[in-house]
Design a protein around this motif. Structure first.
Motif, short mmCIF file in Angstrom:
data_model
loop_
_atom_site.label_atom_id
_atom_site.label_comp_id
_atom_site.label_asym_id
_atom_site.label_seq_id
_atom_site.Cartn_x
_atom_site.Cartn_y
_atom_site.Cartn_z
N ARG A 1 82.04 41.06 -12.47
CA ARG A 1 82.75 39.94 -13.11
C ARG A 1 84.17 40.43 -13.38
NH1 ARG A 1 80.67 36.63 -18.48
NH2 ARG A 1 82.18 34.94 -18.35
N ASN A 2 85.00 40.38 -12.34
CA ASN A 2 86.33 40.96 -12.41
C ASN A 2 87.45 39.96 -12.15
OD1 ASN A 2 85.95 40.54 -9.71
ND2 ASN A 2 86.05 42.71 -9.12
N GLY A 3 87.13 38.68 -12.14
CA GLY A 3 88.16 37.67 -11.97
C GLY A 3 88.55 37.41 -10.54
N SER A 4 87.89 38.06 -9.57
CA SER A 4 88.19 37.81 -8.16
C SER A 4 86.90 37.89 -7.37
CB SER A 4 89.20 38.83 -7.63
OG SER A 4 88.65 40.14 -7.64
N GLY A 5 86.95 37.35 -6.16
CA GLY A 5 85.78 37.42 -5.29
C GLY A 5 84.64 36.58 -5.81
N ILE A 6 83.43 37.12 -5.74
CA ILE A 6 82.26 36.39 -6.19
C ILE A 6 81.67 37.09 -7.41
CG2 ILE A 6 81.77 35.61 -3.84
CD1 ILE A 6 79.39 37.55 -3.85
N LEU A 7 80.76 36.42 -8.05
CA LEU A 7 80.08 36.96 -9.23
C LEU A 7 78.61 37.14 -8.91
CD1 LEU A 7 80.18 37.66 -12.29
CD2 LEU A 7 79.67 35.25 -12.73
N GLY A 8 78.13 38.36 -9.06
CA GLY A 8 76.73 38.64 -8.81
C GLY A 8 75.84 38.15 -9.93
N MET A 9 74.55 38.07 -9.65
CA MET A 9 73.60 37.58 -10.65
C MET A 9 73.56 38.51 -11.87
SD MET A 9 71.41 35.18 -11.40
CE MET A 9 70.82 34.37 -9.91
N ALA A 10 73.55 39.82 -11.64
CA ALA A 10 73.53 40.80 -12.73
C ALA A 10 74.75 41.69 -12.57
CB ALA A 10 72.24 41.61 -12.69
N TRP A 11 75.89 41.22 -13.06
CA TRP A 11 77.17 41.81 -12.67
C TRP A 11 77.46 43.18 -13.30
CZ3 TRP A 11 76.89 37.15 -15.43
CH2 TRP A 11 77.27 37.20 -16.77
N ASP A 12 76.64 43.60 -14.23
CA ASP A 12 76.81 44.94 -14.79
C ASP A 12 75.70 45.89 -14.38
OD1 ASP A 12 79.23 44.74 -16.09
OD2 ASP A 12 78.36 43.99 -17.95
N ALA A 13 74.81 45.45 -13.52
CA ALA A 13 73.70 46.31 -13.10
C ALA A 13 74.21 47.42 -12.19
CB ALA A 13 72.64 45.49 -12.37
N THR A 14 73.45 48.49 -12.12
CA THR A 14 73.76 49.62 -11.24
C THR A 14 73.02 49.45 -9.92
OG1 THR A 14 74.09 51.12 -13.10
CG2 THR A 14 73.58 52.12 -10.98
N ILE A 15 73.72 49.68 -8.81
CA ILE A 15 73.11 49.59 -7.48
C ILE A 15 72.76 51.00 -6.99
CG2 ILE A 15 73.46 48.98 -5.06
CD1 ILE A 15 73.07 46.56 -6.79
N MET A 16 71.49 51.18 -6.68
CA MET A 16 71.06 52.40 -5.99
C MET A 16 70.96 52.04 -4.51
SD MET A 16 67.53 54.66 -6.28
CE MET A 16 67.68 54.95 -8.03
N ALA A 17 72.00 52.40 -3.74
CA ALA A 17 72.05 52.06 -2.32
C ALA A 17 71.24 53.09 -1.54
CB ALA A 17 73.48 52.01 -1.84
N LEU A 18 70.17 52.67 -0.92
CA LEU A 18 69.32 53.56 -0.13
C LEU A 18 69.40 53.11 1.33
CD1 LEU A 18 66.25 53.83 -2.54
CD2 LEU A 18 68.21 55.36 -2.33
N ARG A 19 70.17 53.86 2.08
CA ARG A 19 70.40 53.50 3.48
C ARG A 19 69.18 53.89 4.29
NH1 ARG A 19 75.78 54.80 7.16
NH2 ARG A 19 75.18 53.42 8.89
N ALA A 20 68.61 52.90 4.97
CA ALA A 20 67.36 53.15 5.68
C ALA A 20 67.39 52.68 7.13
CB ALA A 20 66.21 52.46 4.95
N ASP A 21 68.55 52.17 7.61
CA ASP A 21 68.60 51.73 9.00
C ASP A 21 68.53 52.94 9.92
OD1 ASP A 21 71.25 52.06 7.67
OD2 ASP A 21 72.02 51.88 9.73
N THR A 22 67.81 52.78 11.00
CA THR A 22 67.65 53.86 11.96
C THR A 22 69.00 54.21 12.56
OG1 THR A 22 65.41 53.11 12.46
CG2 THR A 22 66.46 54.59 14.07
N PRO A 23 69.40 55.48 12.57
CA PRO A 23 70.71 55.86 13.11
C PRO A 23 70.93 55.33 14.52
CG PRO A 23 69.70 57.72 11.99
CD PRO A 23 68.65 56.65 12.05
N GLY A 24 72.12 54.74 14.71
CA GLY A 24 72.49 54.23 16.02
C GLY A 24 71.99 52.85 16.33
N SER A 25 71.29 52.19 15.36
CA SER A 25 70.68 50.89 15.69
C SER A 25 71.56 49.70 15.34
CB SER A 25 69.33 50.75 14.98
OG SER A 25 69.51 50.67 13.57
N CYS A 26 72.63 49.87 14.58
CA CYS A 26 73.42 48.70 14.19
C CYS A 26 74.83 49.09 13.81
CB CYS A 26 72.75 47.95 13.04
SG CYS A 26 72.61 48.87 11.51
N GLY A 27 75.67 48.11 13.68
CA GLY A 27 77.02 48.29 13.19
C GLY A 27 77.86 49.14 14.12
N ALA A 28 78.79 49.88 13.56
CA ALA A 28 79.72 50.69 14.34
C ALA A 28 79.01 51.83 15.05
CB ALA A 28 80.81 51.25 13.45
N ASP A 29 77.80 52.19 14.60
CA ASP A 29 77.05 53.23 15.29
C ASP A 29 76.63 52.78 16.68
OD1 ASP A 29 77.27 54.88 13.13
OD2 ASP A 29 75.38 54.22 12.22
#
Length: 699
Positions: free
Chosen positions: A62-90
């Motif tokens: 909740r910073n006055g720009s962009g979008i507002l998340g449902m729980a805007w002060d929650a902490t995100i534990m980002a756990l990357r699980a995509d198989t290497p080389g299967s998507c994106g710039a890889d």
């Protein structure tokens, strides 16, 4: 609601996160990691935007720009699980939808998240049935108190993905499957339906959700913003809502949060749970509202917030409008809520004194002989009353069949210095006044302070006895009846009829004449079973009635021929009993009246009088309740404090009445002009004023 998800960790098992985005500044968990061992150079910084967008929907700042998340002060534990080389710039030749995820990696991520403090795990992933190892990992996480949220899939099928269904099957209610609705609330064409997952299926907005992000900002091309859609973006809304609940109510397990969200979902589609919308659409506000029957913290007694906490009595007037009675109640999930119990009290209605004096059809029948007198008041509201009355001075047969004895009184002189009286449906005060030979002025509206107990009540039976000791008279009296709650709530009325609120009163008074001056001094005790000066409190307070002691003083002075001055004062103290009351609980009350009367104004036996009075009013004291005012989820215990409920009204009724009575046209007539300032002790009510005329004739 005042909750933001602060202190709650949402694990997003996906393609990583944009670690430089200002939307997550300071809120990416130190436990975030790439779940592939040996891929040291990759980290959690996303090369594909799917995981970032999922995290934005769940917890953008909740910073006055962009979008507002449902729980805007929650902490995100980002756990990357995509198989290497299967998507994106890889793999520049692939699109985001081609990212692949191994069940074993997802299982490791779920276990890791549960072991490192995540309260909610979001799986915006899909596919065929999950492996047994992944199912067991999810089951273990749920058993550890974690909620797992899974996207339903985007194939427009009648059932969720096999991936989601298999995870929900054995997870003891701790897995939510989330489908997508569009802006208008209808199910998105691409969303899989509830089907076989109906019992654990909930909907959230997944159709055209704002917005695609790039480098921490909303992506625009030629002034056009691109929207997201898919159950992948409906799921993190539910995950964010769960984080809000977890912050507000830390006692809830993941399975309880799931059940809470399901049972409070807004019904959609066919009535009730259905195979399209499942349990309905996410309703965060309703999920925060108390569910089930509430109770005071650390109490087993039900205290529904929808019920009246109590009803006051006439002596309390408008007191409850400014009162405050803070407490903590728990709902069926043992969630604590701060409430003001006084807000669900109801004030006693203002009595319509003139209507009470004039309304009703009754006939008085009386006789006296020697040392005995008998009087009855008979209901004459039936059709027989309208029939011609002829013949002797008694009720005709059809009158007797239609009539009903409303009240009766019998008095006897047993000895020159001893009298007794019995009555039903009449107060003991009137009976005692007759034995004392009091000649009280008759006013329609303004009562004498003596006998005014500020309570709506009825009398079943009364008895009085008077003994003369020289110049002094001693009168003892007693009566029994019940208090009446004049509530506007029909449910409470039914309950009152089923539960008789008994009340008893006892009194002693001394009277003596000093020439033209008559005096009386008395003590009265009123004993109530379930009420407090006529007020009723919810059973959750545990009150066991009250005792009220009144001191009465009356005087009448015939200061000149045909002239009389009268005065009465009543002081009372009410002491409630039992329940949650703390020491010092008591109410102080006062009533007074002054009047002047002249006899023989227009005729030999007529009278005219003027009275000014204050009906009984609470003028001090309070009820002190020892109530839970704070709740500690860690110890599941409440902190108590004394809360005072003042029942002294802001208003003060002052009443004036000019009344005449006498013989007129072979009958008896009464006339009254009255004025009531702040009627019923309600400061904001306009004055009540009027004229009353009454004429009656015996047949």
């Amino acid at each position: 609601m005042g909750h933001t998800g602060d202190g709650v960790t949402i694990a997003v098992v996906d393609t990583g996160i944009d670690v430089d985005s200002p939307e997550f500044a300071g809120r990416i968990s130190a436990f975030s990691r790439d779940m592939f061992d040996g891929v040291d150079t990759r980290g959690v910084n996303a090369t594909d935007d799917h995981g970032t967008n999922v995290s934005l929907v769940a917890a953008a700042a909740r910073n006055g720009s962009g979008i507002l998340g449902m729980a805007w002060d929650a902490t995100i534990m980002a756990l990357r699980a995509d198989t290497p080389g299967s998507c994106g710039a890889d793999n520049p030749t692939s699109s985001n939808t081609n990212c692949s995820f191994a069940n074993s990696t997802i299982a490791d991520a779920v276990t890791y998240a549960a072991d490192n403090g995540a309260k909610v795990i979001n799986l915006s992933l899909g596919g065929s049935r999950a492996s047994l190892a992944l199912q067991r990992a999810v089951e273990d996480a749920v058993n550890a108190g974690v909620l797992v949220v899974v996207a339903a899939g985007n194939d427009g099928r009648a059932d969720p993905d096999g991936f989601a269904l298999s995870l929900a099957d054995d997870a003891a209610g701790g897995v939510l499957i989330v489908g997508s609705i569009d802006e208008d609330g209808s199910i998105s064409s691409f969303s899989n339906r509830a089907g076989a997952g109906t019992s654990q299926f909930i909907m959230a907005r997944g159709g055209l959700v704002c917005c695609v992000y790039e480098d921490g900002q909303i992506y625009e091309q030629n002034g056009t913003r691109y929207l997201l859609q898919g159950t992948s973006f409906a799921a993190p809304q539910v995950a964010g809502a769960a984080a809000l609940l977890a912050q507000a109510f830390p006692n809830l397990t993941g399975a309880q949060i799931a059940q809470l969200l399901l049972e409070t979902a807004h019904d959609a589609g066919a009535a009730g749970t259905d195979e399209q919308y499942g349990r309905g659409v996410l309703d965060v506000a309703e999920a925060f509202a108390p569910q089930g029957v509430t109770r005071l913290a650390e109490s087993s007694e039900a205290f529904p917030l929808s019920a009246l906490a109590g009803t006051t009595s006439p002596a309390m007037g408008d007191a409850i409008s400014a009162a405050s009675l803070a407490a903590v109640v728990l709902d069926k999930y043992s969630r604590a809520y701060d409430v003001n119990l006084s807000s669900s009290f109801q004030s006693a209605p203002v009595s319509q004194r003139l209507q009470g004096a004039l309304a009703g059809h009754s006939r008085a029948v009386g006789a006296a002989s020697g040392n005995m007198s008998v009087a009855f008041t008979i209901d004459a509201s039936g059709d027989a009353m309208r029939q011609p009355q002829t013949g002797s001075l008694q009720l005709a047969q059809q009158d007797a069949e239609a009539a009903r004895v409303l009240a009766g009184r019998v008095t006897m002189r047993l000895a020159p210095d001893m009298q007794v009286g019995f009555a039903f449906s009449e107060s003991a005060d009137g009976l005692a006044a007759q034995l004392q030979g009091q000649d009280r002025p008759a006013f329609m509206v303004a009562r004498s302070a003596g006998g005014d107990d500020g309570v709506y009540r009825t009398t079943d039976a009364a008895i009085a006895a008077r003994r003369q000791f020289g110049a002094w008279g001693l009168t003892a009296r007693a009566e029994m009846g019940e208090t009446v709650n004049n509530t506007l709530d029909p449910v409470i009325d039914v309950q009152r009829l089923q539960q008789r609120d008994r009340v008893r009163s006892f009194g002693l008074s001394l009277d003596r004449r000093f020439g033209n001056l008559s005096t009386a001094l008395g003590l009265s005790l009123i004993d109530e079973d379930n009420s407090v000066l006529g007020a009723r409190f919810h059973d959750g307070f545990g009150l066991q009635g009250a005792q009220t002691m009144f001191v009465d003083a009356e005087a009448g002075w015939n200061f000149a021929r045909k002239w009389r001055l009268g005065a009465a004062m009543r002081l009372g103290q009410t002491t409630p009993q039992g329940g949650l009351l703390a020491d010092g609980s008591r109410l102080m009350t006062q009533a007074w009246s002054f009047d002047v009367e002249r006899a023989g104004v227009f005729a030999q036996n007529d009278r005219i009088g003027f009275r000014v009075s204050q009906p009984l009013r609470v003028n001090g004291g309070a009820l002190n309740f020892n109530l839970p005012v704070a709740y500690d989820y860690a110890s599941n215990s409440a902190r108590y404090a004394v809360q005072s409920l003042s029942l002294s009204p802001n208003g003060r009724e002052l009443m004036g009445e000019l009344a005449w009575s006498g013989a007129l046209w072979s009958g008896h007539a009464s006339a009254s002009v009255f004025f009531r300032h702040e009627p019923g002790h309600y400061a904001q009510l306009p004055a009540d004023k009027g004229v009353g005329l009454r004429w009656s004739r015996g047949f």
